[in-house]
Design an enzyme around this catalytic site. Structure first.
Site, PDB file in Angstrom:
ATOM      1  N   ASP A 197      -8.137   3.400   1.073  1.00  0.00           N
ATOM      2  CA  ASP A 197      -7.812   3.089   2.520  1.00  0.00           C
ATOM      3  C   ASP A 197      -6.153   3.639   2.818  1.00  0.00           C
ATOM      4  OD1 ASP A 197      -7.725   0.442   0.640  1.00  0.00           O
ATOM      5  OD2 ASP A 197      -6.096   0.442   1.876  1.00  0.00           O
ATOM      6  N   GLU A 238     -15.674  -0.613  -9.340  1.00  0.00           N
ATOM      7  CA  GLU A 238     -14.779   0.249 -10.175  1.00  0.00           C
ATOM      8  C   GLU A 238     -15.414   0.423 -11.498  1.00  0.00           C
ATOM      9  OE1 GLU A 238     -10.425  -0.724  -8.087  1.00  0.00           O
ATOM     10  OE2 GLU A 238     -11.064  -1.907  -9.654  1.00  0.00           O
TER      11      GLU A 238
HETATM   12  N1  SAH Z   1     -11.632  -7.202   0.650  1.00  0.00           N
HETATM   13  C1  SAH Z   1     -11.647  -6.742  -0.846  1.00  0.00           C
HETATM   14  C2  SAH Z   1     -10.507  -6.826  -1.245  1.00  0.00           C
HETATM   15  C3  SAH Z   1     -10.139  -6.594  -2.808  1.00  0.00           C
HETATM   16  S1  SAH Z   1      -8.391  -6.673  -3.236  1.00  0.00           S
HETATM   17  C4  SAH Z   1     -12.188  -8.306  -1.249  1.00  0.00           C
HETATM   18  O1  SAH Z   1     -12.001  -9.543  -0.623  1.00  0.00           O
HETATM   19  O2  SAH Z   1     -13.207  -7.991  -2.335  1.00  0.00           O
HETATM   20  C5  SAH Z   1      -8.156  -4.844  -3.289  1.00  0.00           C
HETATM   21  C6  SAH Z   1      -8.426  -4.069  -4.914  1.00  0.00           C
HETATM   22  O3  SAH Z   1      -8.279  -2.753  -4.414  1.00  0.00           O
HETATM   23  C7  SAH Z   1      -7.548  -4.574  -5.714  1.00  0.00           C
HETATM   24  O4  SAH Z   1      -7.877  -4.560  -6.791  1.00  0.00           O
HETATM   25  C8  SAH Z   1      -6.336  -3.490  -5.472  1.00  0.00           C
HETATM   26  O5  SAH Z   1      -5.892  -3.002  -6.661  1.00  0.00           O
HETATM   27  C9  SAH Z   1      -7.035  -2.246  -4.742  1.00  0.00           C
HETATM   28  N2  SAH Z   1      -6.674  -1.993  -3.436  1.00  0.00           N
HETATM   29  C10 SAH Z   1      -7.204  -0.859  -2.825  1.00  0.00           C
HETATM   30  N3  SAH Z   1      -6.366  -0.887  -1.450  1.00  0.00           N
HETATM   31  C11 SAH Z   1      -5.552  -1.802  -1.503  1.00  0.00           C
HETATM   32  C12 SAH Z   1      -4.476  -2.063  -0.501  1.00  0.00           C
HETATM   33  N4  SAH Z   1      -4.673  -1.655   0.788  1.00  0.00           N
HETATM   34  N5  SAH Z   1      -3.702  -3.006  -0.778  1.00  0.00           N
HETATM   35  C13 SAH Z   1      -3.806  -3.840  -1.961  1.00  0.00           C
HETATM   36  N6  SAH Z   1      -4.560  -3.599  -2.835  1.00  0.00           N
HETATM   37  C14 SAH Z   1      -5.494  -2.670  -2.748  1.00  0.00           C
END
Ligand code: SAH
Length: 226
Positions: free
Chosen positions: A194, A13
């Site tokens: 997503d 990001e």
């Molecule tokens: N699979 C990834 C998940 C990261 S957490 C990993 O293990 O690296 C997800 C990040 O994107 C967080 O910073 C949150 O703010 C954002 N985000 C995007 N989609 C999300 C969702 N469905 N639920 C919660 N956070 C989400």
């Protein structure tokens, strides 16, 4: 506003923002690295604060206390809760709240007597204008946060019914909460990666890079116009 804080949760990001500030310097506060540079005639302090509420809150407070930022913009990706939001759409938050604080009335009935933190109307309007200029589909709405990556349709339905949120992520409400306590204007800008549903994990992996890039572009465009 001359001194602006920008926070992202993850390096992908932050990539475009870091690139735009490459001519500046870095400053270290504890384990956190802050990128400080002039951009579009403003002093920018920017950082990857990490995932989750505590990381985001600590980063926001460090920016305020150590650098004296006059506003904070959060830029990142989110899962859609509203049917109106599709992959790569932008949500510019009107307000932010927690979806994992029960009962929500705890913050309402006790200090700081607020459980839904309003974003700065001027920053939100400017962000919407920049979306139009960049050809990004944008809605205004509520962003809800919790320490949980939501990839389950049943959990998603529960969050919608509890909060009436339009998108969910893991940092916005923490930044909003800290800014509220400090009387500081803030903006939460998110591009949808997503649907926060049963396909969420796969969609996130597929779309996160592009969604993050779009949001960073919007954030730089906003900073140019503040
Ligand atoms: N699979 C990834 C998940 C990261 S957490 C990993 O293990 O690296 C997800 C990040 O994107 C967080 O910073 C949150 O703010 C954002 N985000 C995007 N989609 C999300 C969702 N469905 N639920 C919660 N956070 C989400």
């Amino acid at each position: 506003m001359k001194k602006i804080g920008i926070i992202c949760a993850m390096d992908n990001e932050f990539a475009l923002i870091k690139q735009a500030l490459a001519h500046g310097r870095t400053a270290q506060i504890g384990r956190c690295t802050f990128y400080c540079a002039e951009y579009a005639g403003k002093d920018i302090i920017a950082a990857t604060g990490g995932i989750g509420k505590v990381n985001a809150a600590a980063c926001a407070q460090m920016m305020i206390s150590n650098f004296g930022v006059e506003c904070i913009v959060f830029s990142g990706v989110a899962g859609a809760l509203s049917d109106k939001l599709h992959i790569f759409d932008i949500i510019v938050a009107n307000d932010v709240m927690y979806h994992d604080l029960f009962p929500a009335s705890l913050l309402r009935d006790n200090f700081p007597n607020c459980d839904c933190f309003p974003t700065d109307a001027r920053l939100a309007e400017l962000a919407e204008t920049v979306c139009t200029e960049l050809g990004l589909h944008c809605i205004r709405g509520r962003v809800v946060s919790g320490d949980q990556f939501i990839t389950d349709s049943i959990v998603k339905a529960r969050i919608i019914s509890d909060t009436h949120g339009d998108a969910t992520e893991m940092e916005g409400a923490a930044v909003g909460h800290v800014c509220y306590l400090n009387n500081l204007p803030f903006a939460i800008l998110r591009c949808i990666s997503d649907g926060a549903d049963d396909n969420g994990e796969m969609d996130f992996d597929t779309f996160v890079e592009q969604a993050a890039h779009r949001c960073a572009k919007l954030t730089l465009g906003l900073v140019e116009r503040i």
